[in-house]
Design an enzyme around this catalytic site. Structure first.
Site, short mmCIF file in Angstrom:
data_model
loop_
_atom_site.label_atom_id
_atom_site.label_comp_id
_atom_site.label_asym_id
_atom_site.label_seq_id
_atom_site.Cartn_x
_atom_site.Cartn_y
_atom_site.Cartn_z
N LYS A 10 97.56 -66.03 -5.68
CA LYS A 10 97.81 -67.26 -6.62
C LYS A 10 98.51 -67.06 -8.00
O LYS A 10 98.54 -65.96 -8.17
CB LYS A 10 96.38 -68.14 -6.88
CG LYS A 10 95.37 -67.25 -7.75
CD LYS A 10 95.86 -67.44 -9.22
CE LYS A 10 94.69 -66.21 -9.86
NZ LYS A 10 95.03 -65.85 -11.45
N VAL A 95 97.35 -54.82 -7.36
CA VAL A 95 95.72 -54.89 -7.75
C VAL A 95 95.65 -55.27 -9.24
O VAL A 95 96.55 -54.68 -10.03
CB VAL A 95 95.04 -53.81 -7.15
CG1 VAL A 95 93.61 -53.71 -7.77
CG2 VAL A 95 95.01 -53.65 -5.86
N ALA A 97 96.19 -57.81 -11.19
CA ALA A 97 97.71 -58.12 -11.52
C ALA A 97 97.48 -59.56 -12.01
O ALA A 97 98.56 -60.08 -12.64
CB ALA A 97 98.32 -58.06 -10.37
N LEU A 99 96.88 -62.13 -10.15
CA LEU A 99 97.20 -62.80 -8.78
C LEU A 99 96.03 -63.05 -7.59
O LEU A 99 96.35 -63.50 -6.74
CB LEU A 99 98.41 -62.14 -7.97
CG LEU A 99 99.49 -61.88 -8.79
CD1 LEU A 99 100.44 -60.73 -8.02
CD2 LEU A 99 100.38 -62.96 -9.10
N SER A 103 89.88 -61.97 -5.18
CA SER A 103 89.23 -63.10 -4.78
C SER A 103 89.72 -63.72 -3.38
O SER A 103 89.05 -64.42 -2.78
CB SER A 103 89.45 -64.18 -5.74
OG SER A 103 89.30 -63.63 -7.00
N THR A 104 91.08 -63.61 -3.11
CA THR A 104 91.67 -64.19 -1.94
C THR A 104 91.27 -63.46 -0.65
O THR A 104 91.15 -64.19 0.30
CB THR A 104 93.13 -64.35 -1.82
OG1 THR A 104 93.93 -65.20 -1.18
CG2 THR A 104 94.10 -62.90 -1.89
N ASP A 136 87.44 -67.44 -9.12
CA ASP A 136 88.57 -67.80 -8.60
C ASP A 136 88.31 -68.02 -6.99
O ASP A 136 89.29 -68.43 -6.21
CB ASP A 136 89.85 -66.79 -8.72
CG ASP A 136 90.27 -67.07 -9.89
OD1 ASP A 136 90.24 -68.00 -10.64
OD2 ASP A 136 91.12 -66.19 -10.40
C1 LIG Z 1 91.87 -65.21 -15.47
C2 LIG Z 1 91.76 -65.79 -14.15
C3 LIG Z 1 92.62 -67.17 -14.35
O1 LIG Z 1 92.79 -67.55 -12.77
O2 LIG Z 1 92.51 -64.85 -12.98
P1 LIG Z 1 92.77 -63.33 -12.81
O3 LIG Z 1 93.71 -62.97 -13.92
O4 LIG Z 1 91.51 -62.75 -12.79
O5 LIG Z 1 93.59 -63.53 -11.66
C4 LIG Z 1 90.51 -66.10 -13.82
O6 LIG Z 1 89.71 -66.86 -14.79
C5 LIG Z 1 89.52 -64.93 -13.31
O7 LIG Z 1 88.55 -65.26 -12.48
P2 LIG Z 1 87.91 -63.94 -11.42
O8 LIG Z 1 88.67 -62.69 -11.60
O9 LIG Z 1 87.20 -64.73 -10.68
O10 LIG Z 1 86.64 -63.86 -12.58
P3 LIG Z 1 85.03 -63.32 -12.15
O11 LIG Z 1 85.18 -62.34 -11.30
O12 LIG Z 1 84.40 -64.26 -11.97
O13 LIG Z 1 84.63 -62.72 -13.65
C6 LIG Z 1 85.28 -61.56 -14.15
C7 LIG Z 1 84.93 -61.59 -15.84
O14 LIG Z 1 85.57 -62.35 -16.13
C8 LIG Z 1 85.02 -63.25 -17.41
N1 LIG Z 1 85.27 -64.51 -17.21
C9 LIG Z 1 85.83 -65.03 -15.82
C10 LIG Z 1 85.90 -66.25 -15.61
C11 LIG Z 1 85.66 -67.05 -16.78
N2 LIG Z 1 85.81 -68.66 -16.52
N3 LIG Z 1 85.21 -66.80 -17.97
C12 LIG Z 1 84.94 -65.30 -18.22
O15 LIG Z 1 84.64 -65.26 -19.26
C13 LIG Z 1 83.64 -62.54 -17.42
O16 LIG Z 1 83.37 -61.73 -18.28
C14 LIG Z 1 83.43 -62.00 -16.05
O17 LIG Z 1 82.30 -61.20 -16.11
N1 LIG Z 2 89.74 -56.74 -1.92
C1 LIG Z 2 90.04 -56.35 -2.99
N2 LIG Z 2 91.25 -56.42 -3.28
C2 LIG Z 2 91.76 -56.24 -4.76
N3 LIG Z 2 90.99 -55.68 -5.57
C3 LIG Z 2 89.58 -55.50 -5.20
C4 LIG Z 2 89.01 -56.04 -4.00
N4 LIG Z 2 87.89 -55.95 -3.89
C5 LIG Z 2 87.43 -55.46 -5.16
N5 LIG Z 2 88.51 -55.28 -6.03
C6 LIG Z 2 88.28 -54.88 -7.31
O1 LIG Z 2 88.46 -56.06 -8.12
C7 LIG Z 2 89.30 -55.70 -9.49
C8 LIG Z 2 90.44 -56.72 -10.00
O2 LIG Z 2 91.30 -56.98 -8.82
P1 LIG Z 2 92.17 -58.34 -8.62
O3 LIG Z 2 91.50 -59.09 -7.95
O4 LIG Z 2 93.32 -57.60 -7.55
O5 LIG Z 2 92.59 -58.58 -9.84
P2 LIG Z 2 92.91 -59.80 -10.60
O6 LIG Z 2 91.60 -60.58 -10.78
O7 LIG Z 2 93.46 -59.45 -11.86
O8 LIG Z 2 93.80 -60.82 -9.66
C9 LIG Z 2 89.90 -54.28 -9.19
O9 LIG Z 2 89.18 -53.39 -10.10
C10 LIG Z 2 89.30 -53.92 -7.65
O10 LIG Z 2 89.00 -52.61 -7.63
#
Ligand SMILES: C[C@@](CO)(OP(=O)(O)O)[C@H](O)COP(=O)(O)OP(=O)(O)OC[C@H]1O[C@@H](n2ccc(N)nc2=O)[C@H](O)[C@@H]1O
Ligand SMILES: Nc1ncnc2c1ncn2[C@@H]1O[C@H](COP(=O)(O)OP(=O)(O)O)[C@@H](O)[C@H]1O
Length: 288
Positions: A10, A95, A97, A99, A103-104, A136
């Protein structure tokens, strides 16, 4: 029995942080959409009831820390499944990143196991379970385009933006989502105009979408990694219409209507950033 489920990345067209909550998470409002850069999740039935996971790249955990493993465990417990599964992840999404790669993978595992284990549940139930794995994950269960609120799990589905090209540029460092949330200066965030971008999307107004792109997390990531800010400026200097960091970064993307311009940016950046991709937006939502 064996099946393969596609797990697309995403990008965030907008990302606004509205405040910190008592549970430690942040209240967000963001527009997310899927792109055609995808992992492939291979699911093979195991008769011994065990769950195992293996990844073709070393830097993702091949154990119970993997979000795909956690998705399988959650479904197995929730539905009292006797069978097991071997999960093999073909990792194409960079990873850490911004993206939603992990989660996906979890979301695709939920969709795929619903078929492999013949659970016959709904996509809404899978999304609800997915929220236990990560904020996410519910969006990734559906895909398409949506406004996400709450901590990211409350979704309002909207039409997709007009077709366009996306150049994704992932610099060599990874950004920890948790750390970037922790570094936000909540009193001085640059808040995007989410409603204006939603309106532009509904009107298929490509220029309006590009002008409205905004991410309240950029400054925190730029503070930690100034080279990501320079990268964004460089991408813009190649003539991209809209440029933004996705999620907590560090991936920067550009939206383009014209393929030759997308290729020009790709060629310009490929020399000094190893992970550059030219992909399309993916309009359609997933179905079970
Ligand atoms: C920033 C975003 C934007 O789409 O994406 P990524 O950069 O990770 O892709 C998301 O909010 C990332 O969501 P996700 O990666 O699923 O987060 P989670 O595993 O639920 O949470 C990881 C940590 O991020 C913080 N967290 C997450 C979501 C949120 N709304 N508030 C937070 O403060 C918390 O400290 C949590 O412990
Ligand atoms: N299937 C998976 N693919 C990528 N990362 C994973 C996976 N399972 C657990 N992780 C862990 O989740 C963390 C965040 O990875 P990722 O989802 O790629 O990042 P982001 O939330 O920035 O998009 C990394 O530290 C990685 O080791």
């Amino acid at each position: 029995m064996h099946l393969i489920e596609k797990a697309p990345a995403k990008i965030n067209l907008t990302l606004d942080v509205l405040g910190k909550r008592d549970d430690g998470y942040h209240e967000v409002e963001m527009i997310m959409t899927t792109v055609d850069l995808a992992d492939r999740i291979h699911l093979t039935l195991r008769d011994d009831g065990r769950i195992s996971v293996d990844v073709d790249k070393g830097f993702v955990p091949g154990n119970e820390q993997n979000l795909a493993y956690q998705a399988a465990k959650l479904l197995k417990t929730e539905f009292g499944v006797k069978a097991g599964v071997h999960i093999f992840i073909e990792k194409n999404i960079p990873v850490s990143a911004g993206l939603a790669g992990g989660s996906t993978d979890a979301a695709a595992t939920l969709r795929g196991l619903n078929r492999l284990w013949r659970l016959g549940t709904t996509i809404d139930k899978l999304a609800e379970l997915g929220a236990e794995i990560g904020s996410d994950v519910p969006f990734c269960v559906y895909g398409g385009t949506a406004i996400a609120r709450g901590r990211g799990e409350k979704l309002e589905h909207i039409p997709s933006p007009p077709p366009c090209w996306v150049v994704l540029v992932k610099p060599p460092m990874g950004a920890s989502t948790k750390d970037i949330y922790g570094k936000l200066d909540l009193d001085h965030l640059k808040h995007p105009d989410t409603a204006a971008v939603v309106k532009a999307i509904r009107e298929k107004n490509f220029r309006g979408i590009c002008e409205g792109l905004g991410n309240a997390m950029e400054d925190a990531t730029f503070g930690l990694y100034p080279e990501v800010k320079s990268l964004k400026e460089r991408v813009r200097s190649f003539g991209a219409e809209g440029v933004l960091m996705s999620g907590s970064g560090p991936t920067v993307y550009a939206l383009l209507q014209n393929q030759s311009r997308a290729d020009r940016i790709y060629n310009g950046l490929k020399g000094f950033v190893s992970q550059v991709f030219v992909v399309r937006l993916l309009g359609a939502k997933h179905h079970l």
